[in-house]
Every structure is written in structure tokens, then in C-alpha cells.
Design an enzyme around this catalytic site. Structure first.
Site, mmCIF file in Angstrom:
data_model
loop_
_atom_site.group_PDB
_atom_site.id
_atom_site.type_symbol
_atom_site.label_atom_id
_atom_site.label_comp_id
_atom_site.label_asym_id
_atom_site.label_seq_id
_atom_site.Cartn_x
_atom_site.Cartn_y
_atom_site.Cartn_z
ATOM 1 C CE LYS A 299 -10.381 -4.178 3.556
ATOM 2 N NZ LYS A 299 -9.695 -5.354 4.152
ATOM 3 C CD GLU B 22 -3.044 -1.053 2.153
ATOM 4 O OE1 GLU B 22 -3.062 -0.098 2.949
ATOM 5 O OE2 GLU B 22 -3.902 -1.945 2.157
HETATM 6 C C1 LIG Z 1 -6.815 -3.243 3.181
HETATM 7 C C2 LIG Z 1 -6.571 -4.351 3.853
HETATM 8 O O1 LIG Z 1 -5.900 -5.401 3.317
HETATM 9 P P1 LIG Z 1 -6.374 -6.364 2.145
HETATM 10 O O2 LIG Z 1 -6.958 -5.538 1.055
HETATM 11 O O3 LIG Z 1 -5.113 -7.078 1.748
HETATM 12 O O4 LIG Z 1 -7.387 -7.283 2.773
HETATM 13 C C3 LIG Z 1 -6.995 -4.512 5.265
HETATM 14 O O5 LIG Z 1 -6.745 -5.546 5.882
HETATM 15 O O6 LIG Z 1 -7.632 -3.631 5.820
HETATM 16 MG MG LIG Z 2 -7.867 -4.826 7.737
#
Ligand SMILES: C=C(OP(=O)(O)O)C(=O)O
Ligand SMILES: [Mg+2]
Length: 431
Positions: free
Chosen positions: A345, A211
Site C-alpha cells: 500500500k 469497499e
Molecule cells: C485495505 C485494507 O483496509 P484499510 O485501507 O482500511 O487499512 C486492508 O486491511 O487491507
Molecule cells: Mg489488510
């Protein structure tokens, strides 16, 4: 007319160089919408299914040609001819066409691409920016729009940085900034002071993790916390007052279900949930921490209840792998008093409609929300519009380096201009 005339999926590459899905939707009016689908690495077990080619799903580097084929055949056939403003209907159609509980037949990556490309095309048809279209549609009670409080990755560990540290994200939170541009300026200076200290202390390490955060070879998680506080001070900021700290422990990824223990490898310690909570409590006493994500593992509901009881009054406790943006799991957390905040997400659940449902459910219980990118991202800036349009309050995109992250941070600058500088700031933390 806002009838969907054409749907075109294709494979593109994401920020890790892995194939991912892109979808274009064209309306009979000629308006278009595009969505590039993000992809996680530290994925939760209860996420909607990202369909990858070959037998080894989720294997890095595997293509997404099956998911793209589903976009271009079955899914396209179902939604061509539908009204692009019927978002719920379109999302529900795709969910029932898939027929599984986790979108594994057609692929959550295929479904998400269409879902958001449709919304983008509909916004364009109304000649509105996406955030405005989303707000008009989903925000009730005249909630005012503002730029969310960012939490920004500075030091990375876990699966994003070769597991040098157990904790995945050490983030800076600009609680003292009263505008979003000022917040970015403060964050940028902490980012560069961190690099200065890493160089001075001679740490060997990866340059940048997935990231864009630094991935130095530190000896312990606490060393990273201490480094971050030093960088904040060296940037001329007051730790806790101007710049606070958030952690994403991502503990599901060092939890051993067989032994019911948390294996802090970088510190050579094996802990039960209660000891893990002690460690987190100790860190909160020593460092200006305002938020902890996935402090315990994705199915450790008893541990989460204890964590929330002990630290929930003074700290934001965010569920990521715990909730996977899934309304059923969020409801379980609300009822069982586990966590007080939801990481959102969109590809964990797979449609815009269900993402909105997750956000509204969290808010209705007084939980805060953090709208989050994935570790695999693209130049697509939809996330920024989503965070503003749903009044998400907080946003987590990664570090300030790499265009896949900056596309969103910079889009928030533009939206901020349109909103006359409205910025939620520390009020988003609500505790
Ligand atoms: C952004 C993250 O990681 P990933 O997209 O690898 O799950 C997270 O764990 O918050
Ligand atoms: Mg996370």
C-alpha cells in the site's frame, strides 16, 4: 524541459466522505501530473503517518488542511526547480525535510501526493502511459508486462462493516479465468449471486460496506465462507477451480495485546495464536482458500513464524499490518521466515521510491506481492498503473461496486487492451 514549475495541493473528499489530499504538479514544459491520496481505516501501527487536523489524528471527518499547507509551502519550495525525472532525489529530499522516521511532521499524505504527482507528470512529459514509464524505470531484466490477478471483496466485516464479523474481507479470486475480462465477468456474477442469496435468506444488514462489499448480519465467519461458496456454485463456477477464496483476517484489530489473545467476538471465542492457526487450518480444509492476509497480529512475530511453518507450503500468507510496506519490516519477515507475501500500500510508506524498494525486496526473497488500495479511495486510477508497471502480480481494490474501485478495475481493462490481452492469472499465486 522537465523542471518542476508549480506544486498545488488541495483538500478533496474520498469515498467515505472524508477529506484527503490531492496534488497537482506542473512542469516548465506545461505537462502536468495529479495524485489523489488514499486513506485507510484498519491502519497498522507501523504505517507512515497520515496527518489530520486537530488533536485527534486519524479521527474520521477531520480535515487535512495542515498536510495541504505543507504541500503548498515547505515541500513545494524544496522541489520546485528540480528535474521531475529525478524521482529518487525528490523523494529522498522530502524524507529528509520531514526529518521523522514515519513522516509525521509534514505528513505521509502530503509527501505521497507529491511523489506520485511528480511521476505522473514525468510520464506525461515522455508521452507514455504511467505503467509504461514505471516499467521502463523500475523493471529490470525485460520482465513482461501483464494484468495482475485480482482478489475481489464480496463480503465485508471488521472495521469496514461495523464489526458484524471479525474477518474483514471475504474475497473471490478468479483462478480459472484465462483473460482479465473473463475474470471480471465471473467476479461480477459471483457478486450478484451473493446478493441474491442474502435477499433469499432474509439477512438484515448494511447494504454496502466501505469497499462496496456486502455487509450482512451473519452469525459467524464460517457462515460467510459458506455463503461465498454457494454464490460461486450458483454462478455456475467450480469452487477452487474456477473461483477460489482469499481472506483478509485483519486480526490486529481483534487482538488483545494485554492478554495476548485473539477475540473472535462474532463467535464468542478467545484464542491464542496456536488456536487461531488451528482455526485457519480448519477453514482451509473446508473451503477453497488460496490466500490469507494478516492471519495473526502486526507484532506477533512468533505466531507468524509458526503460521508460516504450518501453512506456508500450501497457502499464500500475506502480511499487511505486519509489514506496512516498510522495507525494514519486510526484511525482518524474510529473515525470520514470517509470511510469504507482501501487501503493498503506497501510503503505508509514503513515497514511490520506497514502494518500489518494498516490492523489489519482496520479489528478491521469492515472496509474492499484492498491490492494494485502501478502504478510503478516490477516482484516481494510479494503483492500476502501479500494479502493472511494477509487475506486482496481484491486485486488491475492493468490490466491483463503487466508482472509487471501478476506476482501477476499468483502467486495467484499458491497459490490457494495450498489452494485447496479457494476463497473469493464477500463475501469480506461485504455489
Ligand atoms: C485495505 C485494507 O483496509 P484499510 O485501507 O482500511 O487499512 C486492508 O486491511 O487491507
Ligand atoms: Mg489488510
Amino acid at each position: 524541459m522537465s523542471t518542476i514549475a508549480r506544486v498545488q495541493g488541495r483538500e478533496i473528499l474520498d469515498s467515505r466522505g472524508n477529506p484527503t489530499v490531492e496534488v497537482d504538479v506542473e512542469l516548465s514544459s506545461g505537462h502536468t501530473g495529479r495524485m489523489m491520496v488514499p486513506s485507510g481505516a484498519s491502519t497498522g501501527r507501523f504505517e507512515a503517518w497520515e496527518l489530520r487536523d486537530g488533536d485527534m489524528n486519524r479521527y474520521r471527518g477531520k480535515g487535512v488542511s495542515k498536510a495541504v499547507a505543507h504541500v503548498n509551502s515547505e515541500l513545494a519550495e524544496a522541489i520546485v526547480g528540480q528535474n521531475a525525472f529525478d524521482q529518487e532525489l525528490i523523494d529522498r529530499m522530502m524524507i529528509s525535510l520531514d526529518g521523522t522516521s514515519n513522516k509525521s511532521r509534514l505528513g505521509a499524505n502530503a509527501i505521497l501526493g507529491i511523489s506520485f504527482a511528480v511521476a505522473r507528470a514525468a510520464a506525461n512529459a515522455e508521452e507514455k502511459p504511467l505503467y509504461r514509464y514505471l516499467a521502463n524505470r523500475y523493471l529490470t531484466g525485460g520482465a513482461s508486462l501483464n494484468i495482475p490477478l485480482p482478489m475481489v471483496n464480496i463480503i465485508s466485516g471488521g472495521l469496514h462493516a461495523g464489526k458484524k464479523l471479525d474477518v474483514q474481507d471475504f474475497l473471490a479470486v478468479p483462478v480459472g479465468a484465462d483473460t482479465y475480462p473473463r475474470a471480471l465477468e465471473m467476479l461480477s456474477s459471483v457478486y450478484w449471486k451473493t446478493q441474491e442469496i442474502i435477499n433469499e435468506r432474509g439477512y438484515v444488514g448494511w447494504l454496502l460496506a466501505d469497499e462496496g462489499g456486502f455487509g450482512p448480519s451473519l452469525q459467524s465467519n464460517e457462515e460467510a465462507l459458506e455463503l461465498l461458496v454457494s454464490a460461486i456454485e450458483r454462478a455456475g463456477l467450480r469452487p477452487g477451480e474456477d473461483m477460489a477464496i482469499a481472506l483478509d483476517i485483519a486480526s490486529s484489530h481483534f487482538y488483545d495485546p494485554g492478554k495476548d489473545t485473539y477475540e473472535l467476538q462474532s463467535e464468542g471465542r478467545t484464542l491464542h495464536a496456536g488456536d487461531m492457526i488451528d482455526v485457519l487450518e480448519r477453514w482451509c480444509g473446508l473451503y477453497p482458500i488460496v490466500s490469507i492476509e494478516d492471519g495473526l497480529a502486526e507484532d506477533d512475530w512468533n505466531g507468524w513464524r509458526e503460521l508460516t511453518l504450518r501453512l506456508g507450503g500450501k497457502l499464500q500468507l500475506v502480511g499487511d499490518d505486519l509489514f506496512t510496506t516498510n522495507p525494514d519490516r519486510i526484511r525482518k519477515g524474510i529473515d525470520g521466515k514470517a509470511a510469504n507475501s507482501v501487501l503493498v500500500k503506497m501510503n503505508q510508506i509514503g513515497t514511490l521510491t520506497e514502494t518500489v524498494e518494498a516490492v523489489n525486496l519482496a520479489k528478491s526473497a521469492g515472496f509474492s506481492t499484492v498491490i492494494s488500495a485502501r478502504s478510503g479511495e478516490t477516482e484516481d486510477a494510479t494503483l492500476a498503473d502501479l500494479a502493472v508497471g511494477l509487475a506486482g502480480g496481484q491486485i486488491k481494490i475492493g468490490s466491483l461496486a463503487r466508482s472509487s474501485r471501478l476506476s482501477k478495475y476499468n483502467q486495467l481493462l484499458r491497459i490490457g487492451e494495450q498489452l494485447g490481452g496479457a494476463y497473469i492469472g493464477r500463475a501469480a499465486l506461485r504455489r
